[in-house]
Design a protein around this motif. Structure first.
Motif, PDB file in Angstrom:
ATOM      1  N   GLY A 316      -2.698   2.618  -5.951  1.00  0.00           N
ATOM      2  CA  GLY A 316      -2.714   3.835  -5.149  1.00  0.00           C
ATOM      3  C   GLY A 316      -1.582   3.944  -4.150  1.00  0.00           C
ATOM      4  O   GLY A 316      -1.659   4.779  -3.238  1.00  0.00           O
ATOM      5  N   ILE A 317      -0.542   3.141  -4.275  1.00  0.00           N
ATOM      6  CA  ILE A 317       0.536   3.165  -3.288  1.00  0.00           C
ATOM      7  C   ILE A 317       1.291   4.490  -3.327  1.00  0.00           C
ATOM      8  O   ILE A 317       1.685   5.019  -2.278  1.00  0.00           O
ATOM      9  CB  ILE A 317       1.492   1.968  -3.516  1.00  0.00           C
ATOM     10  CG1 ILE A 317       2.504   1.876  -2.372  1.00  0.00           C
ATOM     11  CG2 ILE A 317       2.214   2.059  -4.861  1.00  0.00           C
ATOM     12  CD1 ILE A 317       3.355   0.623  -2.437  1.00  0.00           C
ATOM     13  N   VAL A 347       2.278   0.485   3.161  1.00  0.00           N
ATOM     14  CA  VAL A 347       2.694   1.879   3.311  1.00  0.00           C
ATOM     15  C   VAL A 347       2.555   2.325   4.757  1.00  0.00           C
ATOM     16  O   VAL A 347       3.465   2.939   5.343  1.00  0.00           O
ATOM     17  CB  VAL A 347       1.865   2.772   2.373  1.00  0.00           C
ATOM     18  CG1 VAL A 347       2.231   4.240   2.573  1.00  0.00           C
ATOM     19  CG2 VAL A 347       2.088   2.372   0.925  1.00  0.00           C
ATOM     20  N   GLY A 348       1.406   2.015   5.379  1.00  0.00           N
ATOM     21  CA  GLY A 348       1.190   2.410   6.767  1.00  0.00           C
ATOM     22  C   GLY A 348       2.187   1.775   7.713  1.00  0.00           C
ATOM     23  O   GLY A 348       2.710   2.438   8.620  1.00  0.00           O
ATOM     24  N   ARG A 349       2.479   0.467   7.517  1.00  0.00           N
ATOM     25  CA  ARG A 349       3.387  -0.209   8.433  1.00  0.00           C
ATOM     26  C   ARG A 349       4.824   0.318   8.307  1.00  0.00           C
ATOM     27  O   ARG A 349       5.518   0.485   9.315  1.00  0.00           O
ATOM     28  CB  ARG A 349       3.345  -1.716   8.178  1.00  0.00           C
ATOM     29  CG  ARG A 349       2.054  -2.372   8.661  1.00  0.00           C
ATOM     30  CD  ARG A 349       2.145  -3.887   8.572  1.00  0.00           C
ATOM     31  NE  ARG A 349       2.126  -4.358   7.194  1.00  0.00           N
ATOM     32  CZ  ARG A 349       1.030  -4.665   6.524  1.00  0.00           C
ATOM     33  NH1 ARG A 349      -0.177  -4.524   7.107  1.00  0.00           N
ATOM     34  NH2 ARG A 349       1.086  -5.108   5.292  1.00  0.00           N
ATOM     35  N   ALA A 459       7.218  -1.711  -6.448  1.00  0.00           N
ATOM     36  CA  ALA A 459       6.456  -1.301  -5.267  1.00  0.00           C
ATOM     37  C   ALA A 459       7.354  -1.209  -4.040  1.00  0.00           C
ATOM     38  O   ALA A 459       7.269  -0.240  -3.252  1.00  0.00           O
ATOM     39  CB  ALA A 459       5.319  -2.286  -5.019  1.00  0.00           C
ATOM     40  N   LEU A 460       8.225  -2.199  -3.856  1.00  0.00           N
ATOM     41  CA  LEU A 460       9.141  -2.160  -2.710  1.00  0.00           C
ATOM     42  C   LEU A 460      10.109  -0.980  -2.819  1.00  0.00           C
ATOM     43  O   LEU A 460      10.453  -0.347  -1.804  1.00  0.00           O
ATOM     44  CB  LEU A 460       9.922  -3.466  -2.629  1.00  0.00           C
ATOM     45  CG  LEU A 460       9.102  -4.707  -2.238  1.00  0.00           C
ATOM     46  CD1 LEU A 460       9.936  -5.977  -2.386  1.00  0.00           C
ATOM     47  CD2 LEU A 460       8.609  -4.588  -0.800  1.00  0.00           C
ATOM     48  N   GLY A 466       9.994   6.324  -0.201  1.00  0.00           N
ATOM     49  CA  GLY A 466       9.103   7.167   0.593  1.00  0.00           C
ATOM     50  C   GLY A 466       9.453   7.167   2.062  1.00  0.00           C
ATOM     51  O   GLY A 466       9.433   8.220   2.724  1.00  0.00           O
ATOM     52  N   ALA A 467       9.774   5.964   2.612  1.00  0.00           N
ATOM     53  CA  ALA A 467      10.114   5.894   4.036  1.00  0.00           C
ATOM     54  C   ALA A 467      11.395   6.664   4.331  1.00  0.00           C
ATOM     55  O   ALA A 467      11.498   7.371   5.345  1.00  0.00           O
ATOM     56  CB  ALA A 467      10.257   4.427   4.451  1.00  0.00           C
ATOM     57  N   MET A 468      12.413   6.526   3.459  1.00  0.00           N
ATOM     58  CA  MET A 468      13.651   7.260   3.675  1.00  0.00           C
ATOM     59  C   MET A 468      13.433   8.768   3.541  1.00  0.00           C
ATOM     60  O   MET A 468      14.052   9.573   4.253  1.00  0.00           O
ATOM     61  CB  MET A 468      14.711   6.790   2.685  1.00  0.00           C
ATOM     62  CG  MET A 468      15.228   5.396   2.974  1.00  0.00           C
ATOM     63  SD  MET A 468      15.894   5.296   4.649  1.00  0.00           S
ATOM     64  CE  MET A 468      16.225   3.543   4.756  1.00  0.00           C
TER      65      MET A 468
END
Length: 546
Positions: A316-317, A347-349, A459-460, A466-468
């Motif tokens: 679910g990532i 994901v949250g961190r 995953a990484l 997503g973060a970018m």
């Protein structure tokens, strides 16, 4: 010569003037004439003798020349004879050497023939001593057995021994063209190895079957590996229908029926039924199988642990990333930050690190994202290197066990020799089991390391993407707010300028100062700097800040 000298002296001693005078002394004249005649006669005699001696000397010279020519010819003939003798000597020496080489070659060929004869005799006797033919004809090859045990020196009756071996081959060929049923003792496998007489069918040289009427057992016949003389019945792996067909064939060789056939005497069929199980295979590998087992257990546990953890972390990532990114793109940054802080997980961190620094420059947010990713990488790639280490170490451990087993095998060969190749082949096959076990372990470890590493990297990669994307969404949101703030500020400035146009200059200056301070508080630093730098304009004789 003497006479000539005397005459010349007399002529010289006579005065020239005396020739013109008249000779007064006739006696002296006659004496003179006689002396001259005597001298001439003597001179003729001497000339004749000289000519004779010269002729004799010429004859001797001619004879000497003739003798020299004859001697030269004789010398040439002798030289030719000598050269011919030397050539003949060389030819004789070469022929002698050729004859010596031919003799040695023939001797070597005879030695090789004798060695091959002894080898063939031993081979033939050994092969048929372990066959059904020897059971039927125990004295078939007794004539060639002395050849195999004979000394290494070439015997004088080599041709006779060759004839003996050829005769043995001829007898075997005649036997190969026949099939016969006879009774002989065999070791029954169904009767706990008891030796009993049974009917044996020999088909040429390649097949042997048996049937024991008491037990109904039927199968293949072969020589015992240990005694190499006792016939053993082998029925392992045969179905009841196949046993019935063999029993019918043994009872009546003329019966046309289908029977199983194995050129190894049943050993090949039995080996298919008696394959090693895992326990037997492990025991044959020796002591080096235990370290391989320990490495295999550790690798298996770590692979299971990593597979479970990566499944939990990556499940679910993508959906979690999408939910947080939708909030950021919708402008709900505070809500996205709160949800990222409470959701936890990778994901949250990572998103929380970007959202916390949302009011900072882009480089600060990107550095925060990269730092958060660096903290998450070990949790995704933990212990994957150990799996790769197990994959690299396992073949080396197996190779070490193989080398050690080969050394032991060759030590046994040094002690017991190579009379039985099956002994050496068995030792080598057992030594190779450790290498087989190492490869059995290394290949799955490599595959699992590749799969788990690919899952972690994927995953990484999704986290970083997503973060970018959230950083870009935050920057777009800030740009929109800045644009709206500039627009509101400009509208407020125009409104105040129209309403306060009649106020005193001091009031206008105070309002202008307040408005400028408001702009400084509500717009970003870059826009405020631009506003400060803009020149003041005079509108209606009043100087205001625009």
């Amino acid at each position: 010569m003497f006479v000539r000298t005397m005459i010349f002296a007399l002529l010289v001693s006579t005065p020239i003037g005396a020739q013109t005078q008249t000779t007064t002394n006739d006696a002296s004249t006659r004496a003179y004439q006689k002396a001259v005649e005597s001298a001439e006669a003597e001179l003729e005699t001497i000339r004749a003798r000289i000519e004779a001696e010269a002729k004799e000397l010429d004859d001797k010279i001619l004879l000497a020349n003739t003798s020299a020519v004859a001697l030269a010819e004789e010398e040439a003939e002798l030289r030719q004879t000598l050269e011919k003798l030397i050539d003949d000597d060389f030819d004789v020496t070469g022929k002698a050497q050729d004859a010596e080489r031919e003799t040695r070659s023939q001797a070597n060929q005879i030695d090789a023939l004798w060695s091959e004869l002894r080898t063939q005799s031993v081979d033939l006797a050994s092969r048929f001593r372990e066959s059904v033919v020897h059971q039927e004809f125990p004295k078939l090859l007794e004539t060639i057995e002395p050849i195999g045990t004979a000394p290494t020196e070439v015997p004088s009756d080599l041709e006779a021994k060759i004839e003996t071996l050829l005769d043995a081959y001829a007898r075997i060929v005649r036997v190969a063209a026949t099939a016969r049923t006879f009774e002989g003792p065999i070791q029954l496998t169904f009767e706990n190895g008891r030796i009993e007489p049974a009917q044996i069918l020999r088909l040429g040289l390649i097949g042997g079957f048996y049937h024991h009427a008491g037990t109904g057992e039927a199968g293949f016949v072969h020589a015992d590996e240990e005694t190499r003389g006792q016939m053993v019945g082998r029925a392992a792996g045969l179905t009841p229908a196949q046993m019935t067909s063999i029993a019918a064939m043994v009872g009546d060789p003329g019966n046309a029926s289908t029977i199983p056939f194995d050129v190894t005497g049943g050993a090949g069929l039995a080996s298919l039924q008696a394959a090693d199980n895992v326990t037997t295979w492990f025991e044959k590998g020796g002591k080096f199988m235990w370290p391989l087992l320990i490495v295999a257990v550790l690798a298996f546990l770590i692979i299971i642990e990593r597979a479970v953890m990566l499944t939990l972390r990556t499940r679910g990532i993508q959906s979690r990333i999408r939910k947080l990114l939708d909030l950021v793109e919708a402008g709900k940054i505070e809500e996205a930050e709160s949800r990222a802080a409470h959701s936890g997980g990778a994901v949250g961190r990572v998103f929380h690190a970007a959202l916390v620094h949302r009011n900072q420059d882009r480089s600060v947010m990107e550095d925060a994202v990269q730092e958060a990713l660096l903290h998450e990488i070990p949790s995704f790639q933990k212990r994957l290197a150990f799996i790769a280490l197990c994959a690299a170490v396992a073949p080396l451990m197996g190779l070490l066990g193989t080398v050690t087993g080969m050394i032991t095998t060759f030590k046994m060969v040094t002690i017991f020799g190579t009379s039985d190749p099956r002994f050496m082949a068995g030792g080598i096959s057992e030594a190779l089991i450790t290498t087989q076990g190492g490869l059995y372990l290394a290949i799955p470890c490599l595959l699992c390391r590749g799969v788990l590493g690919a899952v972690a990297d994927s995953a990484l990669g999704r986290l970083e993407t997503g973060a970018m994307s959230s950083v870009l969404a935050i920057l777009k949101h800030h740009e929109g707010e800045r644009a709206r703030a500039v627009q509101v500020t400009e509208e407020d400035s125009e409104l105040h300028e129209s309403d306060d146009e009649a106020e005193p200059e001091r009031a206008l200056n105070a309002e202008d100062a307040n408005l400028t301070q408001l702009r400084m508080d509500t717009v970003p630093d870059a826009i405020a700097d631009r506003l400060k730098a803009r020149p003041r304009a005079e509108e209606g004789g009043v100087e205001v800040g625009s």
